[in-house]
Design an enzyme around this catalytic site. Sequence first.
Site, short mmCIF file in Angstrom:
data_model
loop_
_atom_site.label_atom_id
_atom_site.label_comp_id
_atom_site.label_asym_id
_atom_site.label_seq_id
_atom_site.Cartn_x
_atom_site.Cartn_y
_atom_site.Cartn_z
CB ALA A 177 -13.09 -8.92 3.59
CG ASP A 178 -7.90 -5.69 2.56
OD1 ASP A 178 -7.37 -6.70 4.31
OD2 ASP A 178 -7.04 -4.22 3.19
CB SER A 179 -5.49 -10.36 0.25
OG SER A 179 -5.03 -8.86 0.53
NE ARG A 233 -3.97 -2.19 2.31
CZ ARG A 233 -4.04 -2.01 4.04
NH1 ARG A 233 -4.24 -1.42 5.31
NH2 ARG A 233 -4.60 -2.76 4.43
#
Lengths: 255, 81
Positions: free
Chosen positions: B33-35, A97
Amino acid sequence: MSLDGKLALVTGSGRGIGRAIALKLASQGVDIIVNFFRHRDSAEQTAKDIESLGVKAEVIRANVGDPAKIDEMFDMISNKFGRLDILISNAASGVGRPVVDIDVKAWEWTMDINARALLLCAQRAAKLMEGRGGKIVSISSLGSRFVLPNYTVVGVSKAALEALTRYLAIELAPQNICVNTVAASAVETEALKFYFKEGLVKDNRQVTPAGRMVIPEDVANIVAFLCSEEAFMIRGQTIIVDGGTSVGLFALAGK
Amino acid sequence: MTVEDQVRDIVAKITRVDKSIITRQSTFKEIKADSLDVVQALVAVEETFGIEIPDEEAQKFQNFGDFVSYVESRVAQEEKV
Ligand SMILES: NC(=O)c1ccc[n+]([C@@H]2O[C@H](COP(=O)([O-])OP(=O)(O)OC[C@H]3O[C@@H](n4cnc5c(N)ncnc54)[C@H](OP(=O)(O)O)[C@@H]3O)[C@@H](O)[C@H]2O)c1
């Protein structure tokens, strides 16, 4: 350079670079404890391939980001083998990120698996190496000292890993334990193929003086050397395996 | 509490969404929900039910319902043993 009869724990060795390290050590006569987290099938396959080299393999599931799971893993090693000669801290995870989007959860997840695990595993491993000495090698990346897009948390965790390596090397030296790190540039693995496809990593052959990508076996060869008696006087170092990429200022060069 | 309720509580806590919006049809994307959330939910569910969910299986979950059905079938298996 024989390591016959030694016992090694390689974290995250079901696939990728960890698998190559496990197979390299096995080919030198080392019995291997294959640690994995989410891919049991890969770990079982690696264990089979290790056994076909004529040494023993043991598969252990443990999330190295969880201190309790690290303890369970070492309790098992302690009960079953009562010793350990080599610890390879290879497992890593991370959240890609930009800096502004990194939250506490992403930071902790990455730091716990990539940096804290070396500390906790080394503490337990040192006990199992008591009276016999040992080798501890961890795997870092160029992101510890150079900036890569979306790589902040992993890069920081690798910088911590490299600093920790220096402290461990000095403090564990009286116990005859050699501690070092191997840092690689982009290595051709399944993970990297995914990053290529997503456009997150570019083919870096043009900026690699050695003329090809680093492959897992390149890393494994240096790890095996650091586990040998020939490397006895190398302590607390980060050995870079990148085909020469990091010594050139390629970002400034024209096409 | 049913298996479904327990899994829903875990997922809601990790993704910080209100559990009333999580239905069997909800995709992980809809639950935001991300990984990392997904992996943490898998780990928490594994620990709660004492099961192992290999990545190969988790990859197949299209929505919350698939996740719950898998856990239900594994829990039922465990009870038989
Ligand atoms: N590939 C590169 O370009 C590159 C470059 C420089 C440095 N490195 C470093 O080399 C090492 C290996 O990288 P790789 O590319 O081979 O990795 P990879 O293909 O992404 O595989 C990661 C490995 O770590 C294990 N793992 C992840 N989280 C874990 C956890 N919480 N507990 C235990 N095991 C865990 C995985 O096991 P499961 O699959 O079972 O979950 C898997 O075996 C890492 O330290 C990485 O940072 C890689």
